[in-house]
Design a protein around this motif. Structure first.
Motif, PDB file in Angstrom:
ATOM      1  N   SER A  53      57.103  35.595  68.948  1.00  0.00           N
ATOM      2  CA  SER A  53      57.759  36.125  67.747  1.00  0.00           C
ATOM      3  C   SER A  53      58.271  37.542  67.929  1.00  0.00           C
ATOM      4  O   SER A  53      59.098  38.015  67.172  1.00  0.00           O
ATOM      5  CB  SER A  53      56.792  36.112  66.564  1.00  0.00           C
ATOM      6  N   ASN A 111      50.805  36.066  56.701  1.00  0.00           N
ATOM      7  CA  ASN A 111      52.158  36.625  56.642  1.00  0.00           C
ATOM      8  C   ASN A 111      53.134  35.632  56.023  1.00  0.00           C
ATOM      9  O   ASN A 111      54.023  36.010  55.253  1.00  0.00           O
ATOM     10  CB  ASN A 111      52.629  37.033  58.041  1.00  0.00           C
ATOM     11  N   TYR A 167      59.200  33.489  53.563  1.00  0.00           N
ATOM     12  CA  TYR A 167      60.176  33.728  52.498  1.00  0.00           C
ATOM     13  C   TYR A 167      61.232  32.613  52.485  1.00  0.00           C
ATOM     14  O   TYR A 167      61.552  32.035  51.434  1.00  0.00           O
ATOM     15  CB  TYR A 167      60.837  35.096  52.706  1.00  0.00           C
ATOM     16  N   GLU A 168      61.769  32.301  53.664  1.00  0.00           N
ATOM     17  CA  GLU A 168      62.797  31.262  53.779  1.00  0.00           C
ATOM     18  C   GLU A 168      62.250  29.891  53.372  1.00  0.00           C
ATOM     19  O   GLU A 168      62.903  29.124  52.665  1.00  0.00           O
ATOM     20  CB  GLU A 168      63.314  31.209  55.217  1.00  0.00           C
ATOM     21  N   SER A 219      55.775  34.450  60.418  1.00  0.00           N
ATOM     22  CA  SER A 219      56.248  35.757  59.957  1.00  0.00           C
ATOM     23  C   SER A 219      56.478  35.764  58.448  1.00  0.00           C
ATOM     24  O   SER A 219      56.610  34.715  57.814  1.00  0.00           O
ATOM     25  CB  SER A 219      57.560  36.118  60.658  1.00  0.00           C
ATOM     26  N   VAL A 220      56.552  36.957  57.866  1.00  0.00           N
ATOM     27  CA  VAL A 220      56.854  37.108  56.443  1.00  0.00           C
ATOM     28  C   VAL A 220      58.223  36.507  56.137  1.00  0.00           C
ATOM     29  O   VAL A 220      58.404  35.811  55.137  1.00  0.00           O
ATOM     30  CB  VAL A 220      56.816  38.600  56.050  1.00  0.00           C
ATOM     31  N   GLU A 221      59.194  36.766  57.017  1.00  0.00           N
ATOM     32  CA  GLU A 221      60.545  36.262  56.815  1.00  0.00           C
ATOM     33  C   GLU A 221      60.570  34.733  56.808  1.00  0.00           C
ATOM     34  O   GLU A 221      61.262  34.114  56.006  1.00  0.00           O
ATOM     35  CB  GLU A 221      61.478  36.787  57.914  1.00  0.00           C
ATOM     36  N   SER A 222      59.795  34.136  57.704  1.00  0.00           N
ATOM     37  CA  SER A 222      59.720  32.684  57.774  1.00  0.00           C
ATOM     38  C   SER A 222      59.130  32.108  56.493  1.00  0.00           C
ATOM     39  O   SER A 222      59.612  31.102  55.957  1.00  0.00           O
ATOM     40  CB  SER A 222      58.875  32.263  58.984  1.00  0.00           C
ATOM     41  N   GLY A 252      55.230  36.231  52.496  1.00  0.00           N
ATOM     42  CA  GLY A 252      56.660  35.963  52.356  1.00  0.00           C
ATOM     43  C   GLY A 252      56.929  34.997  51.216  1.00  0.00           C
ATOM     44  O   GLY A 252      57.912  35.137  50.474  1.00  0.00           O
ATOM     45  N   LYS A 308      56.732  36.795  47.885  1.00  0.00           N
ATOM     46  CA  LYS A 308      57.950  37.589  47.672  1.00  0.00           C
ATOM     47  C   LYS A 308      59.085  36.710  47.168  1.00  0.00           C
ATOM     48  O   LYS A 308      59.819  37.084  46.225  1.00  0.00           O
ATOM     49  CB  LYS A 308      58.346  38.277  48.979  1.00  0.00           C
ATOM     50  N   GLY A 311      61.240  31.845  61.933  1.00  0.00           N
ATOM     51  CA  GLY A 311      60.365  32.780  62.623  1.00  0.00           C
ATOM     52  C   GLY A 311      59.030  32.159  62.949  1.00  0.00           C
ATOM     53  O   GLY A 311      58.739  31.020  62.605  1.00  0.00           O
ATOM     54  N   GLY A 324      59.931  28.119  58.593  1.00  0.00           N
ATOM     55  CA  GLY A 324      61.132  28.940  58.733  1.00  0.00           C
ATOM     56  C   GLY A 324      61.507  29.087  60.192  1.00  0.00           C
ATOM     57  O   GLY A 324      60.925  28.479  61.075  1.00  0.00           O
TER      58      GLY A 324
END
Length: 335
Positions: A70, A251, A229-230, A224-227, A255, A258, A221, A219
């Protein structure tokens, strides 16, 4: 400069006995070892590493192979905690640590070449790519290895009970009244992600809930937080969004929270969220994140102990699965 002869004179033991203590021979009693080590500490003695290497035919160095895809690396709280615990235990046994790569001085090389170049006594493998041919070469090299979150018959392994952790999470949500429970996966390319998704699926089946493929998502990622989130946004776009979500990592869960808030919804009033790992942030965010706790300190310490044991003795590979526990905070509610 303090020598073993000075310590021998102070304690009344022979220089040979003092030397055995510093070289971890097992034919010295605990009482004798304690007296010699206490005296050495009081006198400020530091063993000569070159002399110790010549005497024991060991480098007293352990390699760390950490190839996490990652890009987060040891900044991730879980890996950071495991390595820190491993380091403390290994150093207490007299070992230094060094990171192993497939590049030495800008020149491409294999992990095995690097290990032999540095004369490491053993290697702890953390978050390796199971498709990496260099890893298989290392496992077949005869260099003692120990693997974290991995399956192998060629080396010792240690992991948390990922399957049961996911099962506990889904069961808890079920007991709160949830029947539409989704899973934000860490991906099946990793051992932990695969096992945690398997635990989720087992729980769904055992509790006789309807298995919905669209309720399992991930996601781009890696944990990850981004993953997270998606993935949560995809779940929220469903015609029938879930009322609760199990994320395969904290994480990912952060996400998800959020994403839920950005849609004008609240956790846990509208959607309950559970994570996995119990990183430090889980207890600091609002609402506090309910999660599955891994014993990071125990994992790192046990891994060091078992690798060192395999370095110093001849033993068959051993696999250890550590128990996990559900930590209830404020991100879930009954419906």
């Amino acid at each position: 400069m303090i020598t073993i002869y000075d310590i021998a004179k102070r304690t009344g033991y022979s220089p040979t006995t003092v030397s055995k203590v510093f070289n971890n021979y097992n034919d010295v009693s605990v009482k004798t070892r304690g007296k010699i080590l206490d005296a050495a500490k009081e006198m400020g003695y530091l063993p000569n590493s070159h002399a110790r290497t010549l005497m024991t035919k060991k480098s007293w160095t352990i390699g760390i192979l950490f190839n996490e895809p990652s890009g987060v690396g040891i900044r991730h709280p879980f890996f950071n905690g495991v390595i820190d615990s491993f380091k403390k235990t290994a150093e207490a046994e007299g070992y230094d640590l060094m990171f192993i790569s497939d590049n030495i001085g800008g020149k491409s090389s294999s992990y095995v070449e690097h290990c032999r170049f540095r004369s490491v006594d053993g290697v702890i493998v953390i978050m390796a790519d199971r498709k990496d041919p260099g890893l298989q070469e290392l496992l077949e090299s005869g260099i003692p290895c120990f693997l974290l979150d991995f399956e192998s018959s060629q080396a010792g392994t240690i992991c948390s009970d990922n399957i049961n952790g996911s099962f506990l999470a889904v069961q808890y949500l079920y007991e709160l009244g949830h029947r539409q429970i989704a899973h934000i996966s860490g991906g099946t390319d990793t051992f932990a992600g695969q096992q945690r998704q398997l635990g989720y699926e087992m729980a769904i089946d055992r509790l006789k809930l309807k298995r919905r493929e669209e309720y399992i998502t991930g996601g781009g990622g890696f944990f990850s937080v981004e993953s997270g989130y998606e993935a949560m946004n995809r779940l929220l776009d469903l015609e029938q969004p879930p009322t609760a979500v199990l994320a395969a990592g904290d994480n990912l869960a952060l996400g998800a929270v959020k994403a839920i808030r950005n849609r004008g919804l609240q956790v846990p009033e509208h959607i309950s969220v559970i994570g996995f790992d119990d990183i430090e942030a889980a207890g600091l965010v609002y609402p506090g994140l309910t999660t599955i706790r891994q014993n990071v300190q125990e994992m790192g310490s046990r891994a060091a102990q078992m690798l060192i044991h395999s370095i110093e003795t001849v033993r068959a590979p051993e696999s250890v699965v550590l128990p996990v526990e559900l930590v209830i905070r404020d991100s879930c509610r009954a419906i």
